[in-house]
Design a protein around this motif. Structure first.
Motif, PDB file in Angstrom:
ATOM      1  N   ARG A   1       0.834  -1.217   0.000  1.00 10.58           N
ATOM      2  CA  ARG A   1       0.000   0.000   0.000  1.00 10.58           C
ATOM      3  C   ARG A   1       0.863   1.260   0.000  1.00 10.58           C
ATOM      4  N   VAL A   2       1.967   1.233   0.723  1.00  8.62           N
ATOM      5  CA  VAL A   2       2.872   2.386   0.741  1.00  8.62           C
ATOM      6  C   VAL A   2       3.425   2.626  -0.662  1.00  8.62           C
ATOM      7  N   LYS A   3       3.859   1.561  -1.329  1.00  7.88           N
ATOM      8  CA  LYS A   3       4.396   1.688  -2.686  1.00  7.88           C
ATOM      9  C   LYS A   3       3.336   2.205  -3.650  1.00  7.88           C
ATOM     10  N   GLU A   4       2.123   1.670  -3.557  1.00  4.15           N
ATOM     11  CA  GLU A   4       1.030   2.130  -4.426  1.00  4.15           C
ATOM     12  C   GLU A   4       0.736   3.603  -4.178  1.00  4.15           C
ATOM     13  N   THR A   5       0.767   4.012  -2.919  1.00  2.30           N
ATOM     14  CA  THR A   5       0.517   5.414  -2.574  1.00  2.30           C
ATOM     15  C   THR A   5       1.607   6.310  -3.150  1.00  2.30           C
ATOM     16  N   GLN A   6       2.853   5.877  -3.040  1.00  2.00           N
ATOM     17  CA  GLN A   6       3.957   6.650  -3.607  1.00  2.00           C
ATOM     18  C   GLN A   6       3.809   6.787  -5.123  1.00  2.00           C
ATOM     19  N   GLU A   7       3.389   5.719  -5.773  1.00  2.00           N
ATOM     20  CA  GLU A   7       3.188   5.767  -7.226  1.00  2.00           C
ATOM     21  C   GLU A   7       2.065   6.724  -7.595  1.00  2.00           C
ATOM     22  N   LEU A   8       0.990   6.724  -6.814  1.00  2.00           N
ATOM     23  CA  LEU A   8      -0.112   7.656  -7.079  1.00  2.00           C
ATOM     24  C   LEU A   8       0.320   9.099  -6.866  1.00  2.00           C
ATOM     25  N   ILE A   9       1.101   9.335  -5.831  1.00  2.00           N
ATOM     26  CA  ILE A   9       1.598  10.692  -5.567  1.00  2.00           C
ATOM     27  C   ILE A   9       2.450  11.169  -6.735  1.00  2.00           C
ATOM     28  N   GLU A  10       3.327  10.302  -7.233  1.00  2.00           N
ATOM     29  CA  GLU A  10       4.179  10.671  -8.366  1.00  2.00           C
ATOM     30  C   GLU A  10       3.345  10.902  -9.625  1.00  2.00           C
ATOM     31  N   LYS A  11       2.355  10.055  -9.850  1.00  2.00           N
ATOM     32  CA  LYS A  11       1.479  10.231 -11.014  1.00  2.00           C
ATOM     33  C   LYS A  11       0.735  11.562 -10.911  1.00  2.00           C
ATOM     34  N   ASN A  12       0.228  11.885  -9.736  1.00  2.00           N
ATOM     35  CA  ASN A  12      -0.470  13.158  -9.542  1.00  2.00           C
ATOM     36  C   ASN A  12       0.469  14.342  -9.759  1.00  2.00           C
ATOM     37  N   ARG A  13       1.720  14.206  -9.295  1.00  2.00           N
ATOM     38  CA  ARG A  13       2.694  15.285  -9.482  1.00  2.00           C
ATOM     39  C   ARG A  13       2.931  15.533 -10.977  1.00  2.00           C
ATOM     40  N   ARG A  14       3.078  14.436 -11.730  1.00  2.00           N
ATOM     41  CA  ARG A  14       3.276  14.585 -13.187  1.00  2.00           C
ATOM     42  C   ARG A  14       2.044  15.205 -13.843  1.00  2.00           C
TER      43      ARG A  14
END
Length: 63
Positions: free
Chosen positions: A24-37
């Motif tokens: 879940r932490v990894k998925e959250t980090q990926e979503l944060i990065e996707k949102n940043r992009r």
């Protein structure tokens, strides 16, 4: 012996919870990065649109 089995089950359960938590932490980090992009892209597109509108207004005023 029962106590050892109970301890092993508890340890296995905790390991699985930790594994799922890390996923879940990894998925959250990926979503944060996707949102940043997406935010960066949105800002770029907005900037281009604004520049195009300003250029169009300048041309309209001159005509």
């Amino acid at each position: 012996m029962q106590q050892i089995d109970d301890t092993k089950k508890l340890a296995k359960h905790l390991d699985e919870r930790e594994r799922q938590s890390l996923i879940r932490v990894k998925e959250t980090q990926e979503l944060i990065e996707k949102n940043r992009r997406n935010i960066e892209r949105s800002r770029e597109l907005s900037s281009r649109l604004l520049a195009g509108l300003a250029t169009g207004l300048e041309k309209a005023v001159r005509e």
